[in-house]
Design a protein around this motif. Structure first.
Motif, PDB file in Angstrom:
ATOM      1  N   GLY A   1      61.380  33.441  29.382  1.00  0.00           N
ATOM      2  CA  GLY A   1      61.233  33.505  30.831  1.00  0.00           C
ATOM      3  C   GLY A   1      59.854  33.056  31.272  1.00  0.00           C
ATOM      4  N   ARG A   2      59.733  32.745  32.550  1.00  0.00           N
ATOM      5  CA  ARG A   2      58.430  32.396  33.110  1.00  0.00           C
ATOM      6  C   ARG A   2      57.588  33.650  33.253  1.00  0.00           C
ATOM      7  NH1 ARG A   2      58.710  29.498  38.628  1.00  0.00           N
ATOM      8  NH2 ARG A   2      56.512  29.136  38.173  1.00  0.00           N
ATOM      9  N   VAL A   3      56.279  33.501  33.056  1.00  0.00           N
ATOM     10  CA  VAL A   3      55.345  34.608  33.208  1.00  0.00           C
ATOM     11  C   VAL A   3      54.217  34.130  34.124  1.00  0.00           C
ATOM     12  CG1 VAL A   3      53.795  36.214  32.051  1.00  0.00           C
ATOM     13  CG2 VAL A   3      55.898  35.470  30.900  1.00  0.00           C
ATOM     14  N   GLY A   4      53.984  34.881  35.189  1.00  0.00           N
ATOM     15  CA  GLY A   4      52.924  34.527  36.117  1.00  0.00           C
ATOM     16  C   GLY A   4      52.106  35.739  36.504  1.00  0.00           C
ATOM     17  N   VAL A   5      50.923  35.495  37.072  1.00  0.00           N
ATOM     18  CA  VAL A   5      50.001  36.563  37.444  1.00  0.00           C
ATOM     19  C   VAL A   5      49.529  36.342  38.876  1.00  0.00           C
ATOM     20  CG1 VAL A   5      47.888  37.799  36.856  1.00  0.00           C
ATOM     21  CG2 VAL A   5      49.219  36.692  35.047  1.00  0.00           C
ATOM     22  N   LEU A   6      49.663  37.397  39.704  1.00  0.00           N
ATOM     23  CA  LEU A   6      49.176  37.379  41.073  1.00  0.00           C
ATOM     24  C   LEU A   6      48.004  38.357  41.159  1.00  0.00           C
ATOM     25  CD1 LEU A   6      49.536  36.465  44.031  1.00  0.00           C
ATOM     26  CD2 LEU A   6      51.122  38.383  44.326  1.00  0.00           C
ATOM     27  N   ILE A   7      46.819  37.838  41.475  1.00  0.00           N
ATOM     28  CA  ILE A   7      45.596  38.643  41.457  1.00  0.00           C
ATOM     29  C   ILE A   7      45.056  38.803  42.876  1.00  0.00           C
ATOM     30  CG2 ILE A   7      43.221  38.804  40.623  1.00  0.00           C
ATOM     31  CD1 ILE A   7      44.031  37.179  38.193  1.00  0.00           C
ATOM     32  N   ILE A   8      44.800  40.063  43.266  1.00  0.00           N
ATOM     33  CA  ILE A   8      44.091  40.347  44.513  1.00  0.00           C
ATOM     34  C   ILE A   8      42.624  40.553  44.166  1.00  0.00           C
ATOM     35  CG2 ILE A   8      43.853  41.918  46.465  1.00  0.00           C
ATOM     36  CD1 ILE A   8      46.436  40.404  46.489  1.00  0.00           C
ATOM     37  N   ASP A   9      41.753  39.763  44.755  1.00  0.00           N
ATOM     38  CA  ASP A   9      40.313  39.911  44.524  1.00  0.00           C
ATOM     39  C   ASP A   9      39.771  40.957  45.490  1.00  0.00           C
ATOM     40  OD1 ASP A   9      39.864  38.099  42.407  1.00  0.00           O
ATOM     41  OD2 ASP A   9      40.056  36.423  43.801  1.00  0.00           O
ATOM     42  N   ASN A  10      39.628  42.187  44.995  1.00  0.00           N
ATOM     43  CA  ASN A  10      39.222  43.325  45.817  1.00  0.00           C
ATOM     44  C   ASN A  10      37.695  43.488  45.775  1.00  0.00           C
ATOM     45  OD1 ASN A  10      39.128  45.716  47.253  1.00  0.00           O
ATOM     46  ND2 ASN A  10      39.807  46.991  45.550  1.00  0.00           N
ATOM     47  N   HIS A  11      37.000  42.449  46.200  1.00  0.00           N
ATOM     48  CA  HIS A  11      35.534  42.499  46.229  1.00  0.00           C
ATOM     49  C   HIS A  11      35.029  41.400  47.148  1.00  0.00           C
ATOM     50  CE1 HIS A  11      35.748  39.091  43.420  1.00  0.00           C
ATOM     51  NE2 HIS A  11      36.613  39.812  42.743  1.00  0.00           N
ATOM     52  N   GLU A  12      33.743  41.456  47.475  1.00  0.00           N
ATOM     53  CA  GLU A  12      33.170  40.521  48.439  1.00  0.00           C
ATOM     54  C   GLU A  12      32.700  39.230  47.791  1.00  0.00           C
ATOM     55  OE1 GLU A  12      30.117  42.950  50.039  1.00  0.00           O
ATOM     56  OE2 GLU A  12      31.343  43.702  51.699  1.00  0.00           O
TER      57      GLU A  12
ATOM     58  N   PRO B   1      44.685  30.715  30.417  1.00  0.00           N
ATOM     59  CA  PRO B   1      45.235  30.231  29.145  1.00  0.00           C
ATOM     60  C   PRO B   1      46.444  29.326  29.378  1.00  0.00           C
ATOM     61  CG  PRO B   1      44.949  32.639  29.143  1.00  0.00           C
ATOM     62  CD  PRO B   1      44.781  32.177  30.547  1.00  0.00           C
ATOM     63  N   ASP B   2      46.691  28.467  28.446  1.00  0.00           N
ATOM     64  CA  ASP B   2      47.850  27.582  28.526  1.00  0.00           C
ATOM     65  C   ASP B   2      49.134  28.400  28.602  1.00  0.00           C
ATOM     66  OD1 ASP B   2      46.182  25.425  28.339  1.00  0.00           O
ATOM     67  OD2 ASP B   2      46.458  25.139  26.173  1.00  0.00           O
ATOM     68  N   GLY B   3      50.065  27.906  29.402  1.00  0.00           N
ATOM     69  CA  GLY B   3      51.371  28.547  29.500  1.00  0.00           C
ATOM     70  C   GLY B   3      51.435  29.700  30.473  1.00  0.00           C
ATOM     71  N   LEU B   4      50.331  29.965  31.181  1.00  0.00           N
ATOM     72  CA  LEU B   4      50.284  31.103  32.095  1.00  0.00           C
ATOM     73  C   LEU B   4      49.926  30.607  33.488  1.00  0.00           C
ATOM     74  CD1 LEU B   4      50.603  34.202  31.813  1.00  0.00           C
ATOM     75  CD2 LEU B   4      48.113  34.345  31.722  1.00  0.00           C
ATOM     76  N   ALA B   5      50.741  30.973  34.477  1.00  0.00           N
ATOM     77  CA  ALA B   5      50.469  30.609  35.863  1.00  0.00           C
ATOM     78  C   ALA B   5      49.735  31.753  36.536  1.00  0.00           C
ATOM     79  CB  ALA B   5      51.772  30.311  36.593  1.00  0.00           C
ATOM     80  N   VAL B   6      48.602  31.450  37.179  1.00  0.00           N
ATOM     81  CA  VAL B   6      47.787  32.477  37.828  1.00  0.00           C
ATOM     82  C   VAL B   6      47.481  32.028  39.248  1.00  0.00           C
ATOM     83  CG1 VAL B   6      45.600  33.727  37.799  1.00  0.00           C
ATOM     84  CG2 VAL B   6      46.755  33.191  35.644  1.00  0.00           C
ATOM     85  N   HIS B   7      47.660  32.950  40.201  1.00  0.00           N
ATOM     86  CA  HIS B   7      47.316  32.668  41.590  1.00  0.00           C
ATOM     87  C   HIS B   7      46.479  33.830  42.118  1.00  0.00           C
ATOM     88  CE1 HIS B   7      47.862  30.792  45.567  1.00  0.00           C
ATOM     89  NE2 HIS B   7      47.871  32.037  46.028  1.00  0.00           N
ATOM     90  N   ARG B   8      45.349  33.508  42.764  1.00  0.00           N
ATOM     91  CA  ARG B   8      44.432  34.523  43.277  1.00  0.00           C
ATOM     92  C   ARG B   8      44.513  34.578  44.804  1.00  0.00           C
ATOM     93  NH1 ARG B   8      40.661  35.341  38.654  1.00  0.00           N
ATOM     94  NH2 ARG B   8      39.828  37.091  39.852  1.00  0.00           N
ATOM     95  N   VAL B   9      44.441  35.787  45.335  1.00  0.00           N
ATOM     96  CA  VAL B   9      44.491  36.004  46.785  1.00  0.00           C
ATOM     97  C   VAL B   9      43.268  36.820  47.185  1.00  0.00           C
ATOM     98  CG1 VAL B   9      45.760  37.058  48.693  1.00  0.00           C
ATOM     99  CG2 VAL B   9      47.016  35.956  46.816  1.00  0.00           C
ATOM    100  N   PRO B  10      42.387  36.299  48.037  1.00  0.00           N
ATOM    101  CA  PRO B  10      41.278  37.117  48.534  1.00  0.00           C
ATOM    102  C   PRO B  10      41.823  38.294  49.346  1.00  0.00           C
ATOM    103  CG  PRO B  10      40.980  34.785  49.070  1.00  0.00           C
ATOM    104  CD  PRO B  10      42.383  34.939  48.583  1.00  0.00           C
ATOM    105  N   ILE B  11      41.205  39.439  49.194  1.00  0.00           N
ATOM    106  CA  ILE B  11      41.728  40.609  49.889  1.00  0.00           C
ATOM    107  C   ILE B  11      41.645  40.451  51.400  1.00  0.00           C
ATOM    108  CG2 ILE B  11      39.592  41.950  49.960  1.00  0.00           C
ATOM    109  CD1 ILE B  11      41.444  44.381  49.120  1.00  0.00           C
ATOM    110  N   SER B  12      40.786  39.571  51.863  1.00  0.00           N
ATOM    111  CA  SER B  12      40.693  39.333  53.308  1.00  0.00           C
ATOM    112  C   SER B  12      42.021  38.848  53.884  1.00  0.00           C
ATOM    113  CB  SER B  12      39.592  38.307  53.601  1.00  0.00           C
ATOM    114  OG  SER B  12      39.843  37.088  52.910  1.00  0.00           O
ATOM    115  N   GLU B  13      42.836  38.175  53.061  1.00  0.00           N
ATOM    116  CA  GLU B  13      44.116  37.658  53.544  1.00  0.00           C
ATOM    117  C   GLU B  13      45.156  38.751  53.768  1.00  0.00           C
ATOM    118  OE1 GLU B  13      45.709  34.478  51.254  1.00  0.00           O
ATOM    119  OE2 GLU B  13      43.879  33.263  51.357  1.00  0.00           O
ATOM    120  N   VAL B  14      44.967  39.914  53.154  1.00  0.00           N
ATOM    121  CA  VAL B  14      45.967  40.978  53.276  1.00  0.00           C
ATOM    122  C   VAL B  14      45.426  42.202  54.007  1.00  0.00           C
ATOM    123  CG1 VAL B  14      47.350  40.263  51.309  1.00  0.00           C
ATOM    124  CG2 VAL B  14      45.386  41.754  50.933  1.00  0.00           C
ATOM    125  N   LEU B  15      44.216  42.095  54.570  1.00  0.00           N
ATOM    126  CA  LEU B  15      43.671  43.226  55.329  1.00  0.00           C
ATOM    127  C   LEU B  15      44.568  43.636  56.496  1.00  0.00           C
ATOM    128  CD1 LEU B  15      39.823  42.508  55.346  1.00  0.00           C
ATOM    129  CD2 LEU B  15      41.069  44.243  54.040  1.00  0.00           C
TER     130      LEU B  15
END
Length: 768
Positions: free
Chosen positions: A335-346, A355-369
């Motif tokens: 199966g596909r494996v991905g990572v969604l990261i909330i950056d909870n800092h300024e 790493p190869d084979g891993l999808a990662v997407h980062r979201v600044p916490i300002s977008e979800v305030l």
């Protein structure tokens, strides 16, 4: 031709089964009764399966009514006739009629005339017709959690009910003949349904439907589907045990009936009930024990979306990503494996090495305030005024907001439930996808992703799995320090007695105790007086070398790391159990459960923001859905390295007291909610318990200092040099313990928050 009325006792019992709805003789009153019946009496074909093809005459109406009152339910022959009899007994002009699904007149329906209008009522089709249809009206439609229906009273073949399949496609459900029919006239149809394979689908497969106010659960052969406001979530079901647990736990069906029906189905359709793929073994035990098992195929497993919030611990996040990528590669997880990261800092940090084979997407916490503000409006979070990092409860809310946005507007590189079945694994950023195993050390010792897939298809009755931990306990460092201080003092005394050149001979670890790790546990079993060994892997090395290692390791205590008593995985699968230990390792098998319970945070008037929001979440979940949430063996490694810094500088005293108060108040909230404890007595008792623990820690730190002073008698310069730094560490620990007695809180504030919480949770749930 009207069915007989029921006696008063049966009417009262039936209405009680339906939740005692108010009875009014109009369209709304009729709709309320129909809706209540759909919610209270399930649809299924277990009675037909259990009959095993034997000739089955029409059951006496009184018995069918009694079964409906008991909530047994069944097909249309076990739901519509008793409902019609109830309506007659309540004063409605109601009668039975027939509809044609696949054979002429093969389905029971009910017709009611009220105020000069005829209504079609159907509570036995396994569909959510939440209101009656007007037989003499115009074309009508109804929708309920993605199910859409159209009723055409003047259809070419007669009054026609259709279901929307998507796009322009509609499927005829049945055509109605509203002519009144006597109950006994349906006997030939019922005999055919119960004894003739192929007369309808009910002797060759499995069907069950449960309709709830906020969801529909369906089971069709091996596919279990939850329809909610979040969308459609489907899971496969493997194994008789899983089918049984699902039908009993989720559909509320009688255990004996479930067992009888599955026994018949297991014999008639072993491919459906008995067969399980061998790859499920990969999700048990250790990696080396399953070396010859072939991995699953892409179609057999879900995609995995890992969600986390980070506060800038870049090294921890990198370890997490690296071990997750290695887990996917080494297990050959398809199966596909991905990572969604909330950056909870300024501060902006350099990107992690993905790493190869891993999808990662980062979201600044300002977008979800805005989502945090919405939660504050509902009353489950305080208004945080853009304070970063936000508390853990708010960080969980931020993750939910990012996930909901992704579900609505897919991020292309991440797994998405519209494309393939997907589970969400919400974890803390100081975890890694490996395990600490006694005598085998830290590494990849079990197939974690295959465990996830196994739980997904063999535990359909579970919506959420609370994972387990190895390494450092996921509690504040001071809460697991006391036992270690005793262990270390005992180790130093042993070293001093042996002399610098004597080979290190650590003690044998005692048998595990209930509270071996957590000094503040409420377990009734006392701590063992026997010490845990320090550095058993150094057995046979010179005592002076071991002493230098111990002195250098003391700095790790500032981060809350375990020098003794680490959590280890024994390689076994523990039985599932209810738990309040959500922690930072939570697997959502049903995605609607993500948005079922919040992680509440109380803001007290003295500025303290309560912690333990995860535990409060677990208390809410266990109270509402005790069978849906369980702790399972899903071991990750928890490491605290570098979290508090190792410079031994004192931390602000007021901040430490605030942090301790935050822990205490969160604990009191959770225990009051889960166990009904009295806040007025629990709060001061807990504050006193923690303050007493801190005082004992100070004495234990002093005792360790006395023991360490004995090493000076050796006259070993390298040891003496380490002792100077060790003294600074002990001083910092003492400062931490001295300042960590909690600020006293107000019981009335906690009580008021709990009183508001049910309404706040409902408002929060509706906000999604």
């Amino acid at each position: 031709m009207r069915p007989a009325s029921l006696d008063a006792a049966r009417v009262d019992g039936y209405l009680a089964r339906l939740g005692s709805p108010q009875v009014t003789h109009d369209a709304d009153g009729l709709a309320a009764l129909q809706r209540a019946h759909l919610l209270a009496v399930p649809f299924h074909n277990l009675l037909l399966l259990a009959n095993d093809g034997r000739d089955q005459p029409l059951a006496p109406l009184e018995r069918v009514v009694d079964d409906a009152i008991a909530g047994i339910g069944g097909n249309c022959d076990r739901t519509t006739p008793p409902f019609t009899a109830l309506l007659r007994s309540l004063g409605f002009d109601a009668w039975l009629s027939a509809a044609t699904v696949s054979e002429p007149g093969d389905h029971f329906v009910c017709v009611v005339e009220s105020g000069g209008v005829r209504y079609l009522c159907d509570v036995g089709n396994g569909h959510p017709y939440m209101r009656p249809w007007e037989l003499d009206g115009a074309t009508q439609e109804q929708c309920f959690f993605g199910w859409r229906f159209r009723f055409e009273p003047r259809g070419d073949a007669g009054p026609t009910l259709s279901r929307h399949l998507g796009g322009d496609d509609w499927k005829t459900v049945y055509v109605v003949d509203p002519t009144p029919r006597r109950y006994h006239e349906f006997e030939p149809i019922v005999r055919a349904h119960y004894s003739q394979v192929g007369f309808g689908p009910f002797l060759s497969g499995l069907r069950a439907v449960r309709i709830l106010p906020d969801a529909i659960f369906t089971l069709r052969d091996r596919e279990y589907v939850r329809h909610t406001r979040i969308g459609r979530c489907a899971r496969p079901v493997f194994g008789r045990e899983a089918f049984g647990a699902l039908l009993i736990g989720r559909f509320g069906l009688p255990q004996g009936l479930v067992a009888d029906a599955l026994s018949v189905l297991e014999r008639r359709r072993p491919d459906l009930v008995a067969d399980t793929p061998r790859w499920l073994d990969l999700g048990r035990g250790r990696v080396e024990e399953r070396a010859t098992v072939e991995p699953p195929t892409h179609e057999e497993v879900p995609d995995v979306l890992v969600a986390l919030a980070t506060v800038g611990r870049r090294a921890s996040v990198q370890r997490l990503l690296d071990t997750l990528a290695e887990e996917a590669r080494a297990s050959a997880y398809p199966g596909r494996v991905g990572v969604l990261i909330i950056d909870n800092h300024e501060s902006a940090l350099p990107p992690d090495d993905v790493p190869d084979g891993l999808a990662v997407h980062r979201v600044p916490i300002s977008e979800v305030l805005p989502a945090l503000e919405r939660a504050a409006t509902c009353g489950v979070l305080p208004r945080l005024h853009e304070r970063l990092p936000v508390p853990i409860g708010a960080a969980r809310e931020a993750q939910l907001a990012a996930l909901r946005t992704h579900f609505a507007h897919p991020i292309p590189e991440l797994p998405h439930p519209a494309s393939r079945p997907t589970v969400v694994w919400m974890i803390d950023d100081d975890l890694a996808f490996e395990q600490l195993v006694e005598n085998a050390g830290l590494g990849r010792h079990t197939h974690l992703l295959c465990r996830v897939a196994r739980y997904w298809c063999t535990l359909p009755q579970r919506s959420v799995v609370l994972g387990t931990f190895t390494g450092d306990p996921p509690v504040p460092g001071l809460d697991s320090l006391g036992g270690q201080l005793d262990d270390l003092a005992a180790a130093v005394e042993r070293l001093c007695a042996d002399g610098p050149d004597h080979p290190w001979d650590p003690p044998t670890p005692p048998l595990p105790q209930t509270d071996a790790y957590y000094d503040l546990t409420e377990a009734s079993q006392p701590r063992s007086p026997e010490p845990w060994p320090y550095a058993p892997e150094m057995a046979g090395r010179p005592a002076a070398e071991v002493a230098r290692s111990l002195l250098g390791d003391l700095r790790r205590l500032l981060d809350g790391e375990q020098l003794t008593r680490p959590l280890v995985w024994d390689g076994e699968d523990a039985p599932s159990r209810a738990s309040l230990r959500r922690g930072g390792n939570t697997l959502y098998l049903d995605l609607d459960a993500l948005f079922r319970w919040p992680t509440p945070v109380l803001a007290s008037s003295d500025g303290v923001l309560s912690r333990r929001a995860d535990t409060l979440w677990a208390a809410l979940a266990q109270a509402e859905d005790p069978d849906g949430v369980a702790e399972m063996t899903l071991p990750l490694h928890h490491g605290r390295s570098g979290q508090a810094g190792r410079d031994a500088k004192p931390v602000d005293c007021h901040e430490l007291a605030v942090n301790a108060a935050a822990q205490v108040r969160g604990f009191v909230l959770a225990r009051a909610l889960s166990e009904g404890r009295d806040i007025a007595s629990e709060l001061p008792a807990r504050e006193s318990r923690v303050a007493g623990h801190r005082a004992r820690l100070r004495q234990q730190i002093a005792d360790l200092g006395v023991a360490l002073a004995g090493l000076r008698a050796w006259g070993v310069p390298a040891v003496d040099a380490e002792l100077a730094d060790a003294s600074k560490v002990l001083a910092a620990l003492d400062h931490h313990a001295a300042c960590s007695a909690p600020l006293p809180g107000r019981a009335d504030e906690i009580r008021a928050f709990l009183d508001r919480l049910p309404g706040a949770v409902q408002a929060w749930r509706e906000s999604w």
